[in-house]
Design a protein around this motif. Structure first.
Motif, PDB file in Angstrom:
ATOM      1  N   GLU A  19     -12.447 -25.122 -28.012  1.00  0.00           N
ATOM      2  CA  GLU A  19     -11.145 -25.112 -27.575  1.00  0.00           C
ATOM      3  C   GLU A  19     -10.309 -24.584 -28.890  1.00  0.00           C
ATOM      4  O   GLU A  19      -9.267 -23.805 -28.773  1.00  0.00           O
ATOM      5  CB  GLU A  19     -10.662 -26.487 -27.349  1.00  0.00           C
ATOM      6  N   PHE A  20     -11.075 -25.146 -30.098  1.00  0.00           N
ATOM      7  CA  PHE A  20     -10.286 -24.527 -31.240  1.00  0.00           C
ATOM      8  C   PHE A  20     -10.326 -22.914 -31.232  1.00  0.00           C
ATOM      9  O   PHE A  20      -9.225 -22.420 -31.571  1.00  0.00           O
ATOM     10  CB  PHE A  20     -10.905 -24.804 -32.168  1.00  0.00           C
ATOM     11  N   VAL A  21     -11.433 -22.431 -30.976  1.00  0.00           N
ATOM     12  CA  VAL A  21     -11.377 -21.056 -31.106  1.00  0.00           C
ATOM     13  C   VAL A  21     -10.586 -20.436 -29.946  1.00  0.00           C
ATOM     14  O   VAL A  21      -9.920 -19.447 -30.328  1.00  0.00           O
ATOM     15  CB  VAL A  21     -13.122 -20.440 -30.823  1.00  0.00           C
ATOM     16  N   SER A  22     -10.561 -20.689 -28.794  1.00  0.00           N
ATOM     17  CA  SER A  22      -9.666 -20.162 -27.688  1.00  0.00           C
ATOM     18  C   SER A  22      -8.230 -20.163 -28.056  1.00  0.00           C
ATOM     19  O   SER A  22      -7.729 -19.380 -27.751  1.00  0.00           O
ATOM     20  CB  SER A  22     -10.092 -20.932 -26.491  1.00  0.00           C
ATOM     21  N   ALA A  23      -8.059 -21.472 -28.822  1.00  0.00           N
ATOM     22  CA  ALA A  23      -6.561 -21.480 -29.059  1.00  0.00           C
ATOM     23  C   ALA A  23      -6.202 -20.566 -30.094  1.00  0.00           C
ATOM     24  O   ALA A  23      -5.172 -19.946 -30.109  1.00  0.00           O
ATOM     25  CB  ALA A  23      -6.056 -22.903 -29.653  1.00  0.00           C
ATOM     26  N   VAL A  24      -7.073 -20.210 -31.070  1.00  0.00           N
ATOM     27  CA  VAL A  24      -6.823 -19.219 -32.213  1.00  0.00           C
ATOM     28  C   VAL A  24      -6.776 -17.809 -31.688  1.00  0.00           C
ATOM     29  O   VAL A  24      -5.867 -17.113 -31.925  1.00  0.00           O
ATOM     30  CB  VAL A  24      -7.950 -19.492 -33.373  1.00  0.00           C
ATOM     31  N   VAL A  25      -7.451 -17.628 -30.846  1.00  0.00           N
ATOM     32  CA  VAL A  25      -7.605 -16.337 -30.313  1.00  0.00           C
ATOM     33  C   VAL A  25      -6.464 -16.087 -29.440  1.00  0.00           C
ATOM     34  O   VAL A  25      -5.766 -14.874 -29.357  1.00  0.00           O
ATOM     35  CB  VAL A  25      -8.981 -16.035 -29.308  1.00  0.00           C
ATOM     36  N   GLY A  29      -4.785 -13.258 -31.322  1.00  0.00           N
ATOM     37  CA  GLY A  29      -5.404 -12.083 -30.573  1.00  0.00           C
ATOM     38  C   GLY A  29      -6.881 -11.785 -30.983  1.00  0.00           C
ATOM     39  O   GLY A  29      -7.558 -10.961 -30.162  1.00  0.00           O
ATOM     40  N   SER A  30      -7.546 -12.245 -31.896  1.00  0.00           N
ATOM     41  CA  SER A  30      -8.997 -12.097 -32.277  1.00  0.00           C
ATOM     42  C   SER A  30      -9.438 -13.218 -33.070  1.00  0.00           C
ATOM     43  O   SER A  30      -8.741 -13.665 -33.839  1.00  0.00           O
ATOM     44  CB  SER A  30      -9.271 -10.640 -32.796  1.00  0.00           C
ATOM     45  N   GLU A  32     -11.606 -12.391 -35.297  1.00  0.00           N
ATOM     46  CA  GLU A  32     -11.814 -11.971 -36.661  1.00  0.00           C
ATOM     47  C   GLU A  32     -10.472 -12.338 -37.442  1.00  0.00           C
ATOM     48  O   GLU A  32     -10.523 -12.477 -38.743  1.00  0.00           O
ATOM     49  CB  GLU A  32     -12.161 -10.345 -36.562  1.00  0.00           C
ATOM     50  N   LYS A  33      -9.506 -11.929 -36.749  1.00  0.00           N
ATOM     51  CA  LYS A  33      -8.238 -12.115 -37.593  1.00  0.00           C
ATOM     52  C   LYS A  33      -7.806 -13.650 -37.856  1.00  0.00           C
ATOM     53  O   LYS A  33      -7.438 -13.821 -39.110  1.00  0.00           O
ATOM     54  CB  LYS A  33      -6.934 -11.842 -36.768  1.00  0.00           C
ATOM     55  N   GLY A  34      -8.379 -14.365 -36.803  1.00  0.00           N
ATOM     56  CA  GLY A  34      -8.223 -15.859 -37.247  1.00  0.00           C
ATOM     57  C   GLY A  34      -8.963 -16.438 -38.650  1.00  0.00           C
ATOM     58  O   GLY A  34      -8.643 -16.960 -39.313  1.00  0.00           O
ATOM     59  N   ALA A  35     -10.368 -15.554 -38.640  1.00  0.00           N
ATOM     60  CA  ALA A  35     -11.164 -16.193 -39.589  1.00  0.00           C
ATOM     61  C   ALA A  35     -10.681 -15.663 -40.954  1.00  0.00           C
ATOM     62  O   ALA A  35     -10.756 -16.525 -41.952  1.00  0.00           O
ATOM     63  CB  ALA A  35     -12.641 -15.587 -39.546  1.00  0.00           C
ATOM     64  N   GLN A  36     -10.056 -14.488 -40.895  1.00  0.00           N
ATOM     65  CA  GLN A  36      -9.281 -14.084 -42.204  1.00  0.00           C
ATOM     66  C   GLN A  36      -8.415 -14.794 -42.822  1.00  0.00           C
ATOM     67  O   GLN A  36      -8.314 -15.367 -43.780  1.00  0.00           O
ATOM     68  CB  GLN A  36      -8.792 -12.665 -41.815  1.00  0.00           C
ATOM     69  N   ILE A  37      -7.477 -15.409 -41.749  1.00  0.00           N
ATOM     70  CA  ILE A  37      -6.490 -16.332 -42.010  1.00  0.00           C
ATOM     71  C   ILE A  37      -6.975 -17.763 -42.580  1.00  0.00           C
ATOM     72  O   ILE A  37      -6.501 -18.230 -43.604  1.00  0.00           O
ATOM     73  CB  ILE A  37      -5.559 -16.568 -40.910  1.00  0.00           C
ATOM     74  N   LEU A  64     -14.884 -19.265 -36.051  1.00  0.00           N
ATOM     75  CA  LEU A  64     -14.155 -18.172 -35.808  1.00  0.00           C
ATOM     76  C   LEU A  64     -15.043 -16.859 -35.832  1.00  0.00           C
ATOM     77  O   LEU A  64     -15.074 -15.909 -34.730  1.00  0.00           O
ATOM     78  CB  LEU A  64     -12.950 -18.132 -36.198  1.00  0.00           C
ATOM     79  N   ASN A  65     -15.819 -16.359 -36.907  1.00  0.00           N
ATOM     80  CA  ASN A  65     -16.578 -15.434 -37.288  1.00  0.00           C
ATOM     81  C   ASN A  65     -17.651 -15.646 -37.953  1.00  0.00           C
ATOM     82  O   ASN A  65     -17.550 -15.436 -39.286  1.00  0.00           O
ATOM     83  CB  ASN A  65     -15.683 -14.246 -37.633  1.00  0.00           C
TER      84      ASN A  65
END
Length: 201
Positions: A19-25, A29-30, A32-37, A64-65
């Motif tokens: 659920e966390f990953v889905s909300a971030v994506v 949008g991705s 990878e972008k979430g992991a960077q942040i 996330l990644n």
């Protein structure tokens, strides 16, 4: 990494992870972008000494990644700060395997070298030979870092410290001077005086 792979995640935790990953994506949008942040926020907490919060953000970045090298680099630095150099080395070695940014590689190599110096100190009393081996590994990493970027002063700082610990005082002084010439100002308490006292030895 929530104890992975040693600790199995419960079904409830796995659902929360999804659920966390889905909300971030959905928001960014991705993965990878979430992991960077998330990792960048973890690094900020680490700089501020908030290790628990840093660990939480980097764990979430890993969700996330898990192929993002900065996740392992940040986790390694956290474990190093917690006084767990063995775990720190393992995590940073994983970061080295994954790093795809040539600009960041010298700093990562230097950090890994510093972790090897810490690990050498942790085993020094019980196994002098292994401590020496770890210090040699550290000097190899510092050499590799400076070969890529000759201007990176923390690598020369770590190199000087490792050589001093090996008893190679003239070589340590040379690397110390290289670090200072490149603007390095941050040294362990008492190191500069101890190195000066070894002149001619």
């Amino acid at each position: 990494m929530y104890g992975q792979p040693r600790v199995e995640r419960s079904a409830v935790d796995r659902k929360a992870d999804e659920e966390f990953v889905s909300a971030v994506v959905q928001k960014l949008g991705s993965r990878e972008k979430g992991a960077q942040i998330w990792v960048a926020e973890g690094e900020r907490y680490l700089r501020d000494g908030e290790l628990r919060l840093a660990m939480r953000r980097c764990n979430e970045g890993w969700l996330l990644n898990p192929s993002f090298y900065k996740v392992y680099w940040c986790l390694g630095r956290i474990q190093n700060e917690r006084g767990l150099p063995g775990e720190a080395v393992g995590l940073a070695e994983r970061a080295i395997e994954l790093v795809d940014d040539d600009y960041q590689r010298p700093a990562l190599l230097a950090d890994l070298g510093a972790m090897y110096v810490g690990k050498a100190g942790a085993v020094e009393r019980s196994d002098t030979r292994d401590s020496q081996r770890l210090l040699r590994k550290a000097t190899d990493l510092f050499a590799e870092s400076t070969k890529i970027d000759d201007s990176y002063s923390p690598a020369y700082r770590g190199w000087a410290i490792a050589l001093y610990r090996l008893g190679e005082y003239e070589a340590a002084r040379s690397k110390y001077e290289s670090a200072v010439a490149r603007g390095e100002k941050y040294w362990p308490s008492g190191f500069e005086a101890s190195l000066a006292a070894k002149r001619g030895k």
